[in-house]
Enzyme design. Structure first.
Site, short mmCIF file in Angstrom:
data_model
loop_
_atom_site.label_atom_id
_atom_site.label_comp_id
_atom_site.label_asym_id
_atom_site.label_seq_id
_atom_site.Cartn_x
_atom_site.Cartn_y
_atom_site.Cartn_z
N LYS A 77 0.85 -1.20 0.00
CA LYS A 77 0.00 0.00 0.00
C LYS A 77 0.88 1.24 0.00
O LYS A 77 1.94 1.26 0.63
CB LYS A 77 -0.92 -0.02 1.22
N SER A 171 -9.82 2.13 2.82
CA SER A 171 -8.93 2.92 1.98
C SER A 171 -7.93 2.08 1.18
O SER A 171 -7.28 2.59 0.28
CB SER A 171 -8.14 3.91 2.84
N SER A 195 -9.97 -0.35 6.98
CA SER A 195 -9.42 -0.14 5.63
C SER A 195 -8.86 -1.38 4.97
O SER A 195 -8.56 -1.36 3.77
CB SER A 195 -8.32 0.94 5.69
#
Length: 494
Positions: A77, A171, A195
């Site tokens: 990420k 997210s 997330s």
């Protein structure tokens, strides 16, 4: 069978048997990425560098002591630091930031022979659930060198691999989309209020948030430090356990890292649900879509068929978890984001007339609207009078909720809940902020209490989009949590 279609466990076995080389695996996933580029799962992906990493590993000797993660590609990420690779948090504020160091989780992966496979798309600074991302590297081009990260940012949404017109969740949108589309074997992501679990649910993959303190946060660019936790998104629970095994453990560089964080996932394949007690969190079933409730209720029935007992449990404080969570999280964000001032590092405006003007314009131009909204609210919550009125009360309520969970796990082995009250929405139907925040009501309790939690696919909604069921366990009972999740998988959903 194409290599990208195999699980991480299968590919690890093939490497150990010397039937496949790491470079062949990476080439397969790069080809798959090229075929699914429209999903916008990656912000930075340098194919030549990835293959070069893998080819170095091709010549290494494989022994019984070789780590299970050896030779496997791991997507990261874009808020987890990677030395020499852009880490932008999908924000203009950090569009030129190339870390001089690796996050502890990344360095542990590298030390065990994993291949770093690009940086995945996300909501700006991990704030949100739909990924209106600012791309710092154009269109995720395979061979974009580091020098290309200064291109003008463009708004770029990650898309759901099951229906590109819908959100993958957030997210960790890019990580879930990539794993769901099989353009990543698994992805290392972060979970502040859901997330990892929410996008995993929307994309039909597994998302595991470890116990707070089990995985080092060093090198994770913080949103809210008392909630943030790094964990895997993977195709199966076994794959999630393989990746988690490589990164768990105490780290003196993280003040919240727990010295007792030693997790052993070696027995999850043989976990027996007979005699286990599961509590259904009734507050999480209120005001959810009927098709979501049906899928999760059927998951509970599957556990009953495996020999577990299931009954309802009420923890009334969960009704207040959203104001508790957002009061604390936004206040922490307002404090930690003060570092982005246009002076030390990050975006700096070109038109400042004074030092005050530099601060204001740099932050105004560098942050997107969602981030600015949350920082405004967080700053207000820390202001004179509001700190005692809201922030301190939220901290006390958090402690009370944590105590209620401790009591619950004295009676139950696991708690079960939906991941999200709704399925993946259309990108053009993105809900307003107040409604979007309510979508976190089932996931934030685990973050408030620092509990391990996992999302596992359990069916589909009325739009034939994936739905996940969420399991929670007591602190540092991660191995039993993954064992229970794996037992569910083996019952028919994998």
């Amino acid at each position: 069978m194409e290599l990208y279609k195999k699980t991480a466990v299968e590919l690890s076995d093939l490497i150990r048997k010397k039937e496949v080389r790491p470079s062949e695996i990476c080439e397969s996933f790069l080809a798959r990425h090229d075929a699914s580029r429209d999903l916008n799962a990656y912000l930075h992906l340098d194919g030549d560098a990835i293959v070069a990493q893998a080819k170095i590993l091709d010549s290494e000797k494989i022994t019984d002591e070789t780590p299970r993660i050896f030779g496997l590609p791991v997507a990261i990420k874009d808020n987890i630091c990677t030395k020499g690779i852009p880490t932008t948090c999908a924000s203009k504020m950090l569009e030129n930031f190339i870390p001089p160091y690796d996050a502890t989780a990344v360095s542990r992966l590298k030390s065990q022979g994993a291949v770093i496979f690009g940086k995945t798309n996300m909501d700006e600074f991990a704030m949100g659930g739909g990924c209106a991302a600012k791309s710092a590297s154009g269109n995720g081009t395979r061979n974009a060198p580091a020098s290309d990260v200064s291109t003008v940012p463009t708004s770029r949404l990650a898309r759901n691999p099951h229906d590109p017109s819908r959100t993958p969740g957030g997210s960790s949108s890019g990580g879930a989309a990539a794993v769901g589309a099989q353009s990543a074997l698994f992805s290392l992501c972060s979970d502040t209020g859901g997330s990892i679990r929410q996008p995993a649910s929307h994309c039909g993959v597994v998302g595991y948030k470890p116990t707070y303190g089990a995985v080092s946060r060093y090198g994770l660019l913080a949103y809210a430090g008392s909630f943030d936790q790094i964990g895997p998104i993977a195709r199966t629970v076994s794959d999630a356990a393989l990746l988690a095994s490589a990164i768990v453990g105490h780290d003196p560089l993280d003040s919240k890292s727990d010295p007792s964080a030693k997790l052993d996932f070696s027995q999850i394949e043989h976990f027996d649900m007979r005699g286990k007690k599961i509590g259904l969190l009734t507050e999480c079933f209120a005001n959810i879509d009927a098709d979501i409730e049906s899928a999760v209720t059927n998951a509970a029935k599957t556990y009953e068929s495996l020999g577990a007992s299931v009954e309802k449990i009420s923890i009334p404080l969960i009704e207040n978890c959203l104001p508790i969570y957002y009061t604390i999280a936004l206040a922490e964000a307002a404090s930690s984001f003060s570092r982005y001032d246009g002076v030390s590092y990050g975006y700096r405006t070109a038109n400042a007339e004074s030092i005050d003007d530099l601060y204001v314009k740099s932050r105004t131009e560098g942050f997107g609207s969602v981030v600015k909204q949350r920082l405004w609210l967080g700053t207000y919550l820390l202001s004179a009078g509001c700190y005692e009125k809201y922030f301190e009360k939220a901290l006390a309520a958090r402690a009370m909720l944590t105590a209620r969970f401790v009591e619950a796990f004295e009676k139950y082995d696991f708690l079960l809940a939906p991941v999200s009250p709704k399925g993946a929405y259309k990108l053009e139907e993105s809900p307003p902020a107040a409604e979007a925040w309510r979508l976190d009501k089932c996931t934030v309790p685990a973050n408030l209490a620092g509990l391990p939690a996992i999302s596992v696919p359990c069916g589909h909604d009325a739009n034939n989009m994936p739905v996940g069921v969420q399991l929670l366990a007591g602190r540092f009972n991660d191995a039993t949590l993954l064992g229970a999740a794996r037992a569910f998988e083996k019952a028919g959903f994998v």
